[in-house]
Design an enzyme around this catalytic site. Structure first.
Site, PDB file in Angstrom:
ATOM      1  N   ASP A 105      92.593 -43.497  40.377  1.00 22.07           N
ATOM      2  CA  ASP A 105      92.894 -42.058  40.328  1.00 22.07           C
ATOM      3  C   ASP A 105      91.586 -41.261  40.286  1.00 22.07           C
ATOM      4  OD1 ASP A 105      92.162 -42.666  37.748  1.00 22.07           O
ATOM      5  OD2 ASP A 105      93.921 -41.767  36.793  1.00 22.07           O
ATOM      6  N   SER A 106      90.448 -41.984  40.315  1.00 19.50           N
ATOM      7  CA  SER A 106      89.163 -41.317  40.537  1.00 19.50           C
ATOM      8  C   SER A 106      89.158 -40.632  41.906  1.00 19.50           C
ATOM      9  CB  SER A 106      88.002 -42.317  40.442  1.00 19.50           C
ATOM     10  OG  SER A 106      88.273 -43.477  41.199  1.00 19.50           O
ATOM     11  N   ASP A 137      96.335 -47.106  40.718  1.00 18.33           N
ATOM     12  CA  ASP A 137      96.458 -46.406  39.435  1.00 18.33           C
ATOM     13  C   ASP A 137      97.759 -45.611  39.366  1.00 18.33           C
ATOM     14  OD1 ASP A 137      94.492 -46.749  37.476  1.00 18.33           O
ATOM     15  OD2 ASP A 137      93.046 -45.501  38.558  1.00 18.33           O
ATOM     16  N   LYS A 194      97.879 -50.032  37.777  1.00 21.66           N
ATOM     17  CA  LYS A 194      97.035 -49.984  36.573  1.00 21.66           C
ATOM     18  C   LYS A 194      97.465 -48.797  35.719  1.00 21.66           C
ATOM     19  CE  LYS A 194      92.426 -48.856  36.696  1.00 21.66           C
ATOM     20  NZ  LYS A 194      92.373 -47.647  35.842  1.00 21.66           N
ATOM     21  N   GLU A 201      96.521 -46.670  31.913  1.00 21.02           N
ATOM     22  CA  GLU A 201      95.591 -46.480  30.802  1.00 21.02           C
ATOM     23  C   GLU A 201      96.353 -46.402  29.485  1.00 21.02           C
ATOM     24  OE1 GLU A 201      93.107 -43.030  31.485  1.00 21.02           O
ATOM     25  OE2 GLU A 201      92.466 -43.760  33.451  1.00 21.02           O
ATOM     26  N   GLU A 207      86.438 -49.904  29.853  1.00 22.71           N
ATOM     27  CA  GLU A 207      85.517 -48.879  30.358  1.00 22.71           C
ATOM     28  C   GLU A 207      84.640 -48.340  29.239  1.00 22.71           C
ATOM     29  OE1 GLU A 207      87.202 -45.930  32.956  1.00 22.71           O
ATOM     30  OE2 GLU A 207      85.346 -44.762  32.997  1.00 22.71           O
TER      31      GLU A 207
HETATM   32  O1  KIV Z   1      90.067 -44.576  38.735  1.00 23.69           O
HETATM   33  C1  KIV Z   1      89.130 -45.390  38.718  1.00 23.69           C
HETATM   34  O2  KIV Z   1      88.281 -45.439  39.610  1.00 23.69           O
HETATM   35  C2  KIV Z   1      89.059 -46.305  37.602  1.00 23.69           C
HETATM   36  C3  KIV Z   1      87.839 -47.157  37.482  1.00 23.69           C
HETATM   37  C4  KIV Z   1      86.710 -46.356  37.014  1.00 23.69           C
HETATM   38  C5  KIV Z   1      88.072 -48.344  36.631  1.00 23.69           C
HETATM   39  O3  KIV Z   1      89.945 -46.368  36.803  1.00 23.69           O
END
Ligand code: KIV
Length: 272
Positions: free
Chosen positions: A52-53, A91, A121, A123, A190
């Site tokens: 989600d970056s 994500d 993924k 969090e 992280e």
């Molecule tokens: O969204 C992302 O890129 C991440 C990584 C930094 C692990 O969660």
């Protein structure tokens, strides 16, 4: 004419587990489009994270919070089309799983069905453990994420290193065990101290993938645009730059502009 047979072994969650068992490090990078995914997959990365970056890197938001489920699905679908071998983890974005298990499962199923990704993924620790179990029971592999969790940035107020004090470190270690029990196949750690990452890695049976978490994790992940130097503003201590694409791209674009303006591009040879 014979068609060359693809001889690679596809990376699955089981392969990652085997890699931990034989202490072979896992390499993971982010991708947000078809072309990058193809390049990264062809270079034989183990895991591609549709992070989600993308909210920052692709859409230019300040945080990861604004990206939507549909935007993640569009991006992930493009990535999946570029991948033959790697495991693609997507994500679950902010706001689509924190409320209750039913919503979390619905979001996870939508991602899997619509993008073709291989895993998701999420969090968080103990507070989302039940949701994770529900999703795993539906057949969807889940990667956990502890330590600095960018979706909670407004709670922390800062992107500095997490769990430096023993109280937070013990909670994180407990959370890692809870995530393992909930059914996660791996956990991203992280921005936590290297020694804590070592404790987690030695305690859980599933692979840990670090970002700013030191050398003792079972694998490492970086944001591709950061490690290739496309994005040059972000330079935390943990980031190693493997290329300086920003400079190379800028120079290439400047050369092109100059050639167009001067009339030296295109030549007759470059014409029909
Ligand atoms: O969204 C992302 O890129 C991440 C990584 C930094 C692990 O969660």
């Amino acid at each position: 004419m014979s068609v060359a047979k693809k001889t690679f072994k596809k990376i699955t969650t089981h392969v990652l587990q085997e890699m931990k068992a034989r202490q072979e490090k896992i390499a993971m990078l982010t991708a947000y489009d078809y072309t990058f995914a193809q390049i990264i997959d062809s270079a034989l990365i183990d895991v591609i994270l549709v992070g989600d970056s993308a909210s920052n890197v692709i859409f230019g938001h300040e945080t990861t919070l604004p990206i939507t489920l549909d935007q993640m699905i569009d991006i992930a679908s493009a990535v999946v089309r570029g991948v033959d071998r790697s495991l693609v983890v997507v994500d679950l974005p902010f706001g689509y799983y924190q409320g209750d298990g039913k919503t979390a499962l619905k979001s996870a199923i939508k991602i899997m069905k619509s993008s073709g990704g291989h895993a998701i993924k999420m969090e968080g620790g103990r507070h989302i453990a039940d949701y994770i179990t529900r999703i795993v029971n539906a057949g969807i592999p889940v990667m956990g994420h502890l330590g600095l969790m960018p979706q909670s940035i407004y709670k922390y107020g800062t992107y500095t290193v997490r769990a430096k004090e023993e109280e937070e470190a013990s909670t994180l270690l407990e959370d890692a065990l809870i995530l393992e029990k909930a059914g996660c196949f791996a956990i991203v750690l992280e921005k936590i101290p290297a020694e804590l990452a070592r404790r987690v890695t030695e305690t859980v049976q599933i692979p840990t993938i670090g970002i700013g978490a030191g050398p003792y994790c079972d694998g490492q992940v970086l944001v591709t645009h950061d490690m290739l130097g496309i994005n040059k503003e972000f330079s935390p201590r943990f980031l190693r730059r493997y290329a300086n694409l920003n400079e190379i791209m800028t120079q290439g674009i400047k050369n092109y502009i100059e050639d167009v303006k001067s009339g030296s591009f295109p030549t007759i040879d470059e014409s029909y």
